[in-house]
Design an enzyme around this catalytic site. Sequence first.
Site, PDB file in Angstrom:
ATOM      1  N   CYS A  22      -4.954   5.305  20.612  1.00  0.00           N
ATOM      2  CA  CYS A  22      -4.808   4.324  21.697  1.00  0.00           C
ATOM      3  C   CYS A  22      -3.386   3.812  21.886  1.00  0.00           C
ATOM      4  O   CYS A  22      -3.100   3.114  22.867  1.00  0.00           O
ATOM      5  CB  CYS A  22      -5.750   3.146  21.480  1.00  0.00           C
ATOM      6  N   TYR A  81       0.812  -1.215   0.000  1.00  0.00           N
ATOM      7  CA  TYR A  81       0.000   0.000   0.000  1.00  0.00           C
ATOM      8  C   TYR A  81       0.845   1.265   0.000  1.00  0.00           C
ATOM      9  O   TYR A  81       0.397   2.306  -0.499  1.00  0.00           O
ATOM     10  CB  TYR A  81      -1.003  -0.027   1.162  1.00  0.00           C
ATOM     11  N   CYS A  86      -6.966   2.223  12.774  1.00  0.00           N
ATOM     12  CA  CYS A  86      -6.439   1.387  13.843  1.00  0.00           C
ATOM     13  C   CYS A  86      -7.306   0.144  13.958  1.00  0.00           C
ATOM     14  O   CYS A  86      -8.512   0.244  14.224  1.00  0.00           O
ATOM     15  CB  CYS A  86      -6.408   2.134  15.169  1.00  0.00           C
ATOM     16  N   GLY A 139     -16.618   2.744 -16.033  1.00  0.00           N
ATOM     17  CA  GLY A 139     -15.348   2.056 -15.865  1.00  0.00           C
ATOM     18  C   GLY A 139     -15.366   0.938 -14.853  1.00  0.00           C
ATOM     19  O   GLY A 139     -14.359   0.692 -14.182  1.00  0.00           O
ATOM     20  N   GLN A 189     -15.740   2.796  -6.287  1.00  0.00           N
ATOM     21  CA  GLN A 189     -15.069   1.607  -5.793  1.00  0.00           C
ATOM     22  C   GLN A 189     -13.572   1.860  -5.623  1.00  0.00           C
ATOM     23  O   GLN A 189     -12.870   1.028  -5.053  1.00  0.00           O
ATOM     24  CB  GLN A 189     -15.269   0.444  -6.776  1.00  0.00           C
ATOM     25  N   ASN A 190     -13.105   2.975  -6.148  1.00  0.00           N
ATOM     26  CA  ASN A 190     -11.680   3.284  -6.134  1.00  0.00           C
ATOM     27  C   ASN A 190     -11.249   3.808  -4.774  1.00  0.00           C
ATOM     28  O   ASN A 190     -11.996   4.520  -4.104  1.00  0.00           O
ATOM     29  CB  ASN A 190     -11.346   4.313  -7.217  1.00  0.00           C
ATOM     30  N   ALA A 223     -12.945   6.622 -21.048  1.00  0.00           N
ATOM     31  CA  ALA A 223     -13.658   7.492 -20.107  1.00  0.00           C
ATOM     32  C   ALA A 223     -13.308   8.957 -20.312  1.00  0.00           C
ATOM     33  O   ALA A 223     -14.171   9.828 -20.173  1.00  0.00           O
ATOM     34  CB  ALA A 223     -13.340   7.069 -18.669  1.00  0.00           C
ATOM     35  N   HIS A 243     -15.079   1.441  -0.763  1.00  0.00           N
ATOM     36  CA  HIS A 243     -13.960   0.549  -0.458  1.00  0.00           C
ATOM     37  C   HIS A 243     -12.861   1.250   0.335  1.00  0.00           C
ATOM     38  O   HIS A 243     -11.738   0.740   0.409  1.00  0.00           O
ATOM     39  CB  HIS A 243     -13.386  -0.045  -1.743  1.00  0.00           C
TER      40      HIS A 243
END
Length: 229
Positions: free
Chosen positions: A136, A53, A114, A172, A88-89, A216, A106
């Site tokens: 925390c 990520y 967390c 898309g 959805q992106n 698009a 999403h």
Amino acid sequence: MRRVVILTGAGVSAESGLGTFRDVGGIWSQYDLSEVATPRGFARDPGLVHEFYNARRANMRAAEPNAAHHALARLQRAHPSAVTLVTQNIDDLHERAGAGAVVHMHGELSRALCAACGARWDAPELMHPADACPACGAQATRPDVVWFGEIPYRMDEIGRALARCELFVAVGTSGAVWPAAGFVAEAAEHGAETLEINLEPSETSGLFDRHLRGPATRVVPDWVETLLG
């Protein structure tokens, strides 16, 4: 202006250089999705998940909104009470194009979560397993994205919008990822007209009333121009 729900998928950001699941040689193809996009994978190897990520976050920040993002933002700004923009992106290109109140079903790559207490905050450029939650203190921070096997966000809100919309548009999308793949049928059940804008037929193309084919960045601005009249 009719009430419109617009669902966008990976195809709307592909022309900005952000890959889709199906891109050969793209970032998704370099990883086993069960290892980087599931709660079990995160529990097994959080370092690998953060590596994945972090790379996607860098890719997103290097990308720029394209003409489709800008056109949809223009439509939403012109009719904010009539247009619901669901994506959805997990990228932020809709917002950077000027859209507001985007429903990220999403989650968002630019946010952190967390896993211990549920706190959310803006994600740093790089995240690591040793990062402490600012609320925390637990070392349980993860990207605030919905993984396979998790429930998408804001489904009640999306359901209400689908129930009252008069036009549902998918831009898309592959029609392969649920529950988003079922939105066209849900909108149609409530009497909405349905339109698919895509390069090629999706897995749910047969459920749409109308289709516009093409990139698009070309088709969406033309459609928005027609809608705004």
